[in-house]
Motif scaffolding. Structure first.
Motif, PDB file in Angstrom:
ATOM      1  N   ASN A 206      40.175  10.217 -44.843  1.00 36.83           N
ATOM      2  CA  ASN A 206      38.821   9.373 -44.301  1.00 36.83           C
ATOM      3  C   ASN A 206      38.759   8.154 -44.929  1.00 36.83           C
ATOM      4  O   ASN A 206      38.359   7.019 -44.129  1.00 36.83           O
ATOM      5  CB  ASN A 206      37.598  10.187 -44.468  1.00 36.83           C
ATOM      6  CG  ASN A 206      37.358  11.337 -43.465  1.00 36.83           C
ATOM      7  OD1 ASN A 206      37.870  11.340 -42.497  1.00 36.83           O
ATOM      8  ND2 ASN A 206      36.750  12.273 -44.078  1.00 36.83           N
ATOM      9  N   ASP A 207      39.237   7.963 -46.285  1.00 33.10           N
ATOM     10  CA  ASP A 207      39.074   6.769 -47.015  1.00 33.10           C
ATOM     11  C   ASP A 207      40.101   5.799 -46.271  1.00 33.10           C
ATOM     12  O   ASP A 207      39.730   4.462 -46.384  1.00 33.10           O
ATOM     13  CB  ASP A 207      39.307   6.991 -48.577  1.00 33.10           C
ATOM     14  CG  ASP A 207      38.280   7.905 -49.200  1.00 33.10           C
ATOM     15  OD1 ASP A 207      37.286   7.702 -48.740  1.00 33.10           O
ATOM     16  OD2 ASP A 207      38.542   8.457 -50.100  1.00 33.10           O
ATOM     17  N   ILE A 208      41.495   6.412 -46.156  1.00 32.03           N
ATOM     18  CA  ILE A 208      42.420   5.605 -45.496  1.00 32.03           C
ATOM     19  C   ILE A 208      41.918   4.827 -44.248  1.00 32.03           C
ATOM     20  O   ILE A 208      42.229   3.738 -43.715  1.00 32.03           O
ATOM     21  CB  ILE A 208      43.638   6.237 -45.536  1.00 32.03           C
ATOM     22  CG1 ILE A 208      44.085   6.528 -46.946  1.00 32.03           C
ATOM     23  CG2 ILE A 208      44.644   5.471 -44.788  1.00 32.03           C
ATOM     24  CD1 ILE A 208      44.632   5.359 -47.850  1.00 32.03           C
ATOM     25  N   LYS A 209      41.325   6.058 -43.434  1.00 32.68           N
ATOM     26  CA  LYS A 209      40.948   5.545 -42.165  1.00 32.68           C
ATOM     27  C   LYS A 209      40.021   4.292 -42.081  1.00 32.68           C
ATOM     28  O   LYS A 209      40.098   3.572 -41.292  1.00 32.68           O
ATOM     29  CB  LYS A 209      40.178   6.784 -41.374  1.00 32.68           C
ATOM     30  CG  LYS A 209      41.301   7.831 -40.747  1.00 32.68           C
ATOM     31  CD  LYS A 209      40.666   8.969 -40.191  1.00 32.68           C
ATOM     32  CE  LYS A 209      41.391   9.997 -39.886  1.00 32.68           C
ATOM     33  NZ  LYS A 209      40.945  11.210 -39.047  1.00 32.68           N
ATOM     34  N   ASN A 210      39.242   4.194 -43.227  1.00 32.56           N
ATOM     35  CA  ASN A 210      38.262   2.972 -43.286  1.00 32.56           C
ATOM     36  C   ASN A 210      38.955   1.912 -43.481  1.00 32.56           C
ATOM     37  O   ASN A 210      38.436   0.736 -42.985  1.00 32.56           O
ATOM     38  CB  ASN A 210      37.110   3.495 -44.202  1.00 32.56           C
ATOM     39  CG  ASN A 210      36.167   4.620 -43.934  1.00 32.56           C
ATOM     40  OD1 ASN A 210      35.799   4.876 -42.710  1.00 32.56           O
ATOM     41  ND2 ASN A 210      35.699   5.539 -44.691  1.00 32.56           N
ATOM     42  N   VAL A 211      39.858   1.944 -44.146  1.00 35.11           N
ATOM     43  CA  VAL A 211      40.716   0.935 -44.634  1.00 35.11           C
ATOM     44  C   VAL A 211      41.303   0.289 -43.570  1.00 35.11           C
ATOM     45  O   VAL A 211      41.330  -1.054 -43.264  1.00 35.11           O
ATOM     46  CB  VAL A 211      41.696   1.229 -45.908  1.00 35.11           C
ATOM     47  CG1 VAL A 211      42.443  -0.073 -46.260  1.00 35.11           C
ATOM     48  CG2 VAL A 211      40.668   1.567 -47.017  1.00 35.11           C
ATOM     49  N   ILE A 212      41.952   1.222 -42.526  1.00 34.06           N
ATOM     50  CA  ILE A 212      42.526   0.789 -41.614  1.00 34.06           C
ATOM     51  C   ILE A 212      41.813   0.101 -40.484  1.00 34.06           C
ATOM     52  O   ILE A 212      41.922  -1.150 -39.944  1.00 34.06           O
ATOM     53  CB  ILE A 212      43.212   2.048 -40.639  1.00 34.06           C
ATOM     54  CG1 ILE A 212      44.455   2.518 -41.669  1.00 34.06           C
ATOM     55  CG2 ILE A 212      44.056   1.435 -39.390  1.00 34.06           C
ATOM     56  CD1 ILE A 212      44.904   3.909 -41.097  1.00 34.06           C
ATOM     57  N   LEU A 213      40.483   0.692 -40.397  1.00 34.00           N
ATOM     58  CA  LEU A 213      39.389  -0.095 -39.550  1.00 34.00           C
ATOM     59  C   LEU A 213      39.191  -1.359 -40.194  1.00 34.00           C
ATOM     60  O   LEU A 213      38.909  -2.365 -39.208  1.00 34.00           O
ATOM     61  CB  LEU A 213      38.170   0.847 -39.421  1.00 34.00           C
ATOM     62  CG  LEU A 213      38.649   1.796 -38.410  1.00 34.00           C
ATOM     63  CD1 LEU A 213      37.379   3.106 -38.547  1.00 34.00           C
ATOM     64  CD2 LEU A 213      38.779   1.566 -37.007  1.00 34.00           C
TER      65      LEU A 213
END
Length: 577
Positions: free
Chosen positions: A529-536
């Motif tokens: 989830n942390d990586i998904k936020n960075v991607i966004l």
């Protein structure tokens, strides 16, 4: 020495002459048996006494030719150097003839051969005369090609052109039926011998390189190139023409690169060859990738992965939908890992369809399709068709453009599990690469499961030397793992022993097998989830690395350091990454 004392007791030699016999054998670099025969000791008596002394039975080599399938267990160079011959394979045991069973260096080499092939062996005593007779059964690459070159020169003197010689046996096409490699015409024989020796020698690639005054043939074995033979420049055009015919390439096009492929049966095995030609200063260079479908697919456990990486890969394969990306340069083992992951899927319950270029291995239960860009059947067009085939799992050989990437993302969003490869230097770089292709971050974030980046390194052989763990090595490890959070660093095994490869013994190993095993070193970006936020919000390599590192992600080099400390690979392999 023991059998010399026995000969002395039986009156064949004098005991006071034993040291002189040994010195003569050492000075003249001759077997003791030969020196004894020059002193009038009958060969059969030498063999009898030696056999009784070392407890090794005598074997007489008849006129029957030793099959090539047996000779391949010991290379021609090794047989000559150690004076030993593979004689037969009986009930899974390799029978080996030795001129001097007391030669411990030869026995060590034989032990290594047996460990490589994972077969037991039994030693027999053979005479030097029989060894020479059996050694003639080796039909080495050089000898076979030399004979063909002689025939080629004779046909040229008779006015026959190179191109006609190459065409004479008939052209192959791109049909699914394998070409039978015949060996009647000289150039055809040269090409077939090169293909056969490369395949039997476990080579992954064949390089045919024109030089100023000759043509160099090299095989890539275990990730390294070895020069196998040199050909005269006069045969270069005919050899290239023969390969072009097999791969259905244009004979008259020499100014620009061409790509093709063909399938052949070699020693009863179906082998695919992917062909690439490239114009150079001295003529066309040809590189052929060997895709031996009968080698089988390695399991994930056989890839040499760490426990954590293995667990992560197995977990990702069980996901119901999303994208699994594998990145790395050409020759880094991406396809092998991809096939290993696909091989874990239950094809009875799932409809698995693949788009490949080329199809490297056949997997039972998977519908595999070969793309053909020359007729407009690309990864993108193939993906559109696959989505109408009610697939559960899709494998895309390579994402090369925006259209293919968009279709893969769309497939993942609509409930499919997609496997694909991508060319980036590391796992983190896959996200910016997709963004650069034009894929919106809000599409990448919910679909990407993991990104795997990998390289191949040589597995440490039994010939190794411990490296003293000095302050420099300690500092290197500390600096490498300095930014890894302590809760993750404490779980790693950063205590152990580094090893160097023993170069002299490795050179001896190459004489025996000309190959080495390789293992994969990986870095895996798990899309949390942390990586998904960075991607966004900020899909840059630096931002992604900072968050992934806080979650315990290891780099390829760090995976290699851990493997080196565990004695899996040599320290020098770490420095190549």
């Amino acid at each position: 020495m023991t059998f010399l004392l026995q000969l002395a007791k039986q009156g064949y030699i004098k005991e006071q002459d034993i040291q002189e016999i040994l010195d003569t054998a050492n000075k003249e670099n001759k077997p003791v048996n030969v020196v004894l025969q020059t002193r009038g000791v009958p060969e059969q008596e030498i063999l009898r006494v030696l056999s009784e002394s070392v407890g090794v039975p005598i074997r007489k080599i008849e006129d029957t030719k030793i099959p090539f399938g047996i000779l391949k267990y010991i290379s021609e160079d090794s047989a000559s150097y150690y004076q030993l011959l593979p004689l037969a394979l009986v009930d899974g045991v390799l029978e080996v003839g030795m001129v001097n069973p007391e030669d411990m260096e030869a026995r060590d080499a034989l032990q290594f051969i047996a460990s490589q092939f994972k077969i037991p062996f039994k030693i027999f005593l053979i005479s030097l005369k029989d060894f020479k007779k059996g050694f003639e059964c080796y039909r080495g690459l050089t000898e076979e090609v030399t004979k063909a070159l002689t025939q080629f020169e004779e046909t040229k003197e008779n006015g026959e052109s190179d191109q006609i010689i190459a065409i004479k046996e008939g052209a192959a096409d791109n049909s699914s039926q394998p070409t039978t490699i015949t060996e009647d015409a000289p150039i055809t024989k040269i090409v077939s011998v090169i293909l056969r020796h490369a395949t039997e020698g476990n080579a992954s690639d064949i390089h045919i390189e024109p030089m100023a005054d000759r043509v160099r043939i090299r095989f890539r074995v275990g990730g390294e190139l070895f020069t196998s033979i040199f050909l005269p420049s006069s045969v270069h055009g005919a050899v290239v023409a023969r390969i072009k015919i097999l791969a259905n390439l244009k004979l008259d096009e020499k100014r620009k690169p061409q790509d093709g492929r063909f399938t052949a049966r070699i020693e009863g095995r179906k082998v695919d060859f992917r062909v690439s030609t490239f114009p150079t200063q001295y003529g066309e260079k040809v590189v052929m990738r060997i895709l031996d479908q009968e080698k089988g697919i390695r399991t994930l456990e056989e890839l040499g992965l760490s426990v954590s990486n293995l667990s992560l890969l197995k977990k990702s394969v069980q996901m119901p939908y999303g994208i699994i990306l594998i990145t790395g340069p050409t020759g880094s083992g991406k396809s092998t890992t991809l096939y290993s992951m696909l091989n874990t899927i239950d094809c009875e319950k799932h409809n698995v369809v693949s788009l490949e270029d080329p199809i490297e291995y056949n997997i039972f239960g998977i519908s595999q399709s070969q793309v053909q860009p020359q007729i407009g059947y690309t990864f993108a067009t193939g993906l559109r068709s696959i989505l109408r085939q009610d697939p559960d799992i899709i494998m895309v050989g390579e994402i090369r453009d925006k259209e293919t990437a968009e279709l893969a993302i769309h497939a993942a969003l609509t409930g499919h599990l997609v496997f694909a490869t991508l060319h980036t230097n590391n796992a983190i770089g896959a996200v910016p690469r997709l963004v650069d292709m034009g894929i919106d971050p809000f599409l990448i974030s919910p679909t990407l499961i993991i990104v795997i980046a990998q390289r191949l390194v040589r597995v440490l052989s039994q010939f190794k030397t411990p490296v003293s763990f000095d302050a420099g090595l300690q500092k290197m490890i500390e600096n490498q793992f300095a930014d890894l959070p302590s809760q993750f660093r404490e779980k790693l095994n950063l205590r152990g022993v580094f090893y160097h490869t023993n170069i002299d013994m490795e050179r001896q190993q190459s004489l025996i097998t000309r190959s080495s095993k390789r293992a994969a070193v990986l870095e895996i970006l798990e899309v949390t989830n942390d990586i998904k936020n960075v991607i966004l919000n900020n899909p840059t390599e630096q931002a992604l690395w900072e968050v992934a590192r806080k979650n315990g992600m290891l780099s390829i080099k760090e995976d290699a350091i851990i493997k080196a400390l565990s004695g899996v690979i040599a320290l020098e392999e770490v420095y190549t990454l």
